[in-house]
Structure formats: C-alpha cells, structure tokens
Design a protein around this motif. Structure first.
Motif, PDB file in Angstrom:
ATOM      1  N   SER A   1     -14.552 -89.123 -26.436  1.00 18.29           N
ATOM      2  CA  SER A   1     -15.169 -89.176 -25.056  1.00 18.29           C
ATOM      3  C   SER A   1     -16.035 -87.822 -25.029  1.00 18.29           C
ATOM      4  O   SER A   1     -15.886 -86.733 -25.998  1.00 18.29           O
ATOM      5  N   LEU A   2     -16.735 -87.521 -24.112  1.00 17.74           N
ATOM      6  CA  LEU A   2     -17.819 -86.889 -23.835  1.00 17.74           C
ATOM      7  C   LEU A   2     -16.760 -85.313 -23.786  1.00 17.74           C
ATOM      8  O   LEU A   2     -17.217 -84.393 -24.288  1.00 17.74           O
ATOM      9  N   ARG A   3     -15.870 -85.467 -22.925  1.00 14.59           N
ATOM     10  CA  ARG A   3     -15.237 -84.098 -22.736  1.00 14.59           C
ATOM     11  C   ARG A   3     -14.510 -83.678 -24.151  1.00 14.59           C
ATOM     12  O   ARG A   3     -14.497 -82.481 -24.372  1.00 14.59           O
ATOM     13  N   GLU A   4     -13.782 -84.719 -24.794  1.00 14.05           N
ATOM     14  CA  GLU A   4     -13.541 -84.370 -26.213  1.00 14.05           C
ATOM     15  C   GLU A   4     -14.765 -83.712 -27.033  1.00 14.05           C
ATOM     16  O   GLU A   4     -14.328 -82.731 -27.625  1.00 14.05           O
ATOM     17  N   ARG A   5     -15.762 -84.034 -26.990  1.00 15.21           N
ATOM     18  CA  ARG A   5     -16.875 -83.649 -27.621  1.00 15.21           C
ATOM     19  C   ARG A   5     -17.318 -82.017 -27.256  1.00 15.21           C
ATOM     20  O   ARG A   5     -17.480 -81.272 -28.053  1.00 15.21           O
ATOM     21  N   ILE A   6     -17.079 -81.714 -25.921  1.00 11.44           N
ATOM     22  CA  ILE A   6     -17.363 -80.554 -25.488  1.00 11.44           C
ATOM     23  C   ILE A   6     -16.318 -79.738 -25.867  1.00 11.44           C
ATOM     24  O   ILE A   6     -16.479 -78.473 -26.509  1.00 11.44           O
ATOM     25  N   VAL A   7     -14.914 -80.103 -25.753  1.00  7.56           N
ATOM     26  CA  VAL A   7     -13.824 -79.357 -26.063  1.00  7.56           C
ATOM     27  C   VAL A   7     -13.933 -78.768 -27.636  1.00  7.56           C
ATOM     28  O   VAL A   7     -13.671 -77.917 -27.949  1.00  7.56           O
ATOM     29  N   ARG A   8     -14.380 -79.980 -28.562  1.00 14.74           N
ATOM     30  CA  ARG A   8     -14.489 -79.528 -29.919  1.00 14.74           C
ATOM     31  C   ARG A   8     -15.332 -78.498 -30.224  1.00 14.74           C
ATOM     32  O   ARG A   8     -15.210 -77.742 -30.985  1.00 14.74           O
ATOM     33  N   PHE A   9     -16.624 -78.922 -29.282  1.00 14.10           N
ATOM     34  CA  PHE A   9     -17.497 -78.001 -29.662  1.00 14.10           C
ATOM     35  C   PHE A   9     -17.185 -76.240 -29.225  1.00 14.10           C
ATOM     36  O   PHE A   9     -17.439 -75.567 -29.977  1.00 14.10           O
ATOM     37  N   MET A  10     -16.494 -76.171 -28.305  1.00 16.25           N
ATOM     38  CA  MET A  10     -16.055 -74.772 -27.834  1.00 16.25           C
ATOM     39  C   MET A  10     -15.112 -74.128 -28.873  1.00 16.25           C
ATOM     40  O   MET A  10     -15.224 -73.361 -29.376  1.00 16.25           O
ATOM     41  N   LEU A  11     -14.333 -75.296 -29.107  1.00 19.94           N
ATOM     42  CA  LEU A  11     -13.014 -74.684 -30.241  1.00 19.94           C
ATOM     43  C   LEU A  11     -13.548 -74.282 -31.782  1.00 19.94           C
ATOM     44  O   LEU A  11     -13.293 -73.318 -32.126  1.00 19.94           O
ATOM     45  N   ASP A  12     -14.754 -75.184 -32.034  1.00 18.71           N
ATOM     46  CA  ASP A  12     -15.402 -74.826 -33.257  1.00 18.71           C
ATOM     47  C   ASP A  12     -16.163 -73.544 -33.411  1.00 18.71           C
ATOM     48  O   ASP A  12     -16.431 -73.051 -34.449  1.00 18.71           O
TER      49      ASP A  12
END
Length: 220
Positions: A150-161
C-alpha cells in the motif's frame, strides 16, 4: 573504576572479564572530550580517525540525499558508539553530520589504539567483527524484503530505509512532490495519506517537514 563502568555500556567491551577490562583501562590511551549543546562535532565527509563513545548527553544525526532534495535528522542518546563502520575500509569518511543537542561527554579511541586492542584482546576483536558483520547482514537482507503493498507501507519503508536507528524521533525535511517521486505515487495521494497518519497521531506535518515522534509506532 569509573572508566571500567563506562566501557561496560558498549557492546565492544561486553564479555570481557574484570581483569581484562582493568588491564585495558590501565594500558590504553583514552581521550576524553566535553562538547557544549548545539555544536557540530562531525561533518559528513570528514575523515574518521577515531572511535567516539558517547557516555552522556544527546546527539542529532543529519544526512542529505545525494541530490540535496531532502534531509533526515534523528536523535540518539547515550550510550552510543558513533559510526564505527567507517573507521576502516576504502573510504573511511563519516556518512552523516553529527550535532550535539545537549552537553555531551565522549570517550575517544584513536585508530592506532583500536588496532592495538584488536591485536591484544580476542573478545574485543570478536565484538568488533560481530558488530560489523551484523550491520553487513542486515543491509544484505534489505533488497529481499516483501515489497510494500500500500501507499502507507511505501511511505513507512522509505522512512525506515533512511534512518540509522529504527526507533525514536526523526525529522524528514522533504517537499511533498519529492516524497511522491520517491514512493512512486501522486503528490495528492501522498498528502492524503500523510494527513491521515497525522490524524492518527503518528506524525506531525509542517512546511517542508515531517516530524515523527517515535518511528517504531509506524510499525504497530
């Protein structure tokens, strides 16, 4: 005795006997440093020639993207070992800028002293290898994680990385259109999702900034 207790806070010295630690503390040339609040003590690209052990205080890490379109800041507190992975290698340069947030006290170990300790103490050598190996293994695993759905998961992944430590306060200095490019979606959809996350108390939006009080809450 005081330096003995301070060293035990750090994984590099875990597992050493009291006799070994007392021998190490007595025969090693430690440096000691006190820095005032709000001072830049390391700049991205500076040559790393020593290990810095934060024994009290709080630091802020600051790193920019290669194209300078966004920047991430994060906070850590003592005990903390500052970027040990850049002491050796083809490019022994600091990866990010380090600022003090409060008065900070450090123990310093020069590269020469680190090399001597690696020769003299097997446990210190194993601890250093474990630290670097663990970082390498984690990074090698990153490309093999399940893709965000999902878009939220992509945003969170970007932040985590883009964070050094997967917890605590973070601040992303990024425009909405740049974040949309990074996560492969429209600016409008990214704005809607971030506002929904703000309404849930997960982050705070400001002009050109995304403030995350606790990164770990994004995964709950």
């Amino acid at each position: 005795m005081r330096i003995y207790d301070q060293l035990l806070q750090f994984p590099l010295f875990q597992g050493m006997s009291r006799a070994e630690l007392l021998q190490l503390a007595g025969n090693t040339k430690f440096g000691f440093q006190k820095q005032p609040p709000r001072k830049t003590i390391i700049r991205e690209g500076d040559t790393c020639s020593q290990l810095l052990f934060l024994i009290s205080g709080k630091l802020e890490f600051e790193r920019q993207s290669d194209d300078h379109t966004y920047m991430v800041t994060e906070q850590v507190h003592a005990p903390w070992l500052v970027q040990p992975e850049v002491l050796f290698g083809a490019q022994p340069q600091y990866l990010y800028t380090v600022n003090t947030l409060t008065e900070a006290h450090f123990i310093l170990l020069s590269k020469d002293e680190v090399l001597r300790l690696l020769d003299d103490f097997l446990i210190f050598r194993l601890n250093m290898l474990n630290l670097l190996s663990t970082q390498s293994q984690r990074r090698a695993h990153l490309p093999w994680r399940r893709a965000p759905k999902s878009l939220r998961e992509r945003i969170v992944r970007f932040m985590l990385d883009h964070c050094t430590y997967p917890a605590g306060q973070k601040e992303f200095h990024i425009l909405m259109r740049h974040l949309a490019q990074e996560v492969g979606d429209s600016r409008l959809d990214v704005s809607r999702e971030l506002n929904a996350m703000q309404n849930e108390g997960l982050l705070q939006l400001a002009r050109g900034r995304i403030i995350i009080p606790s990164l770990e809450r994004l995964f709950m």
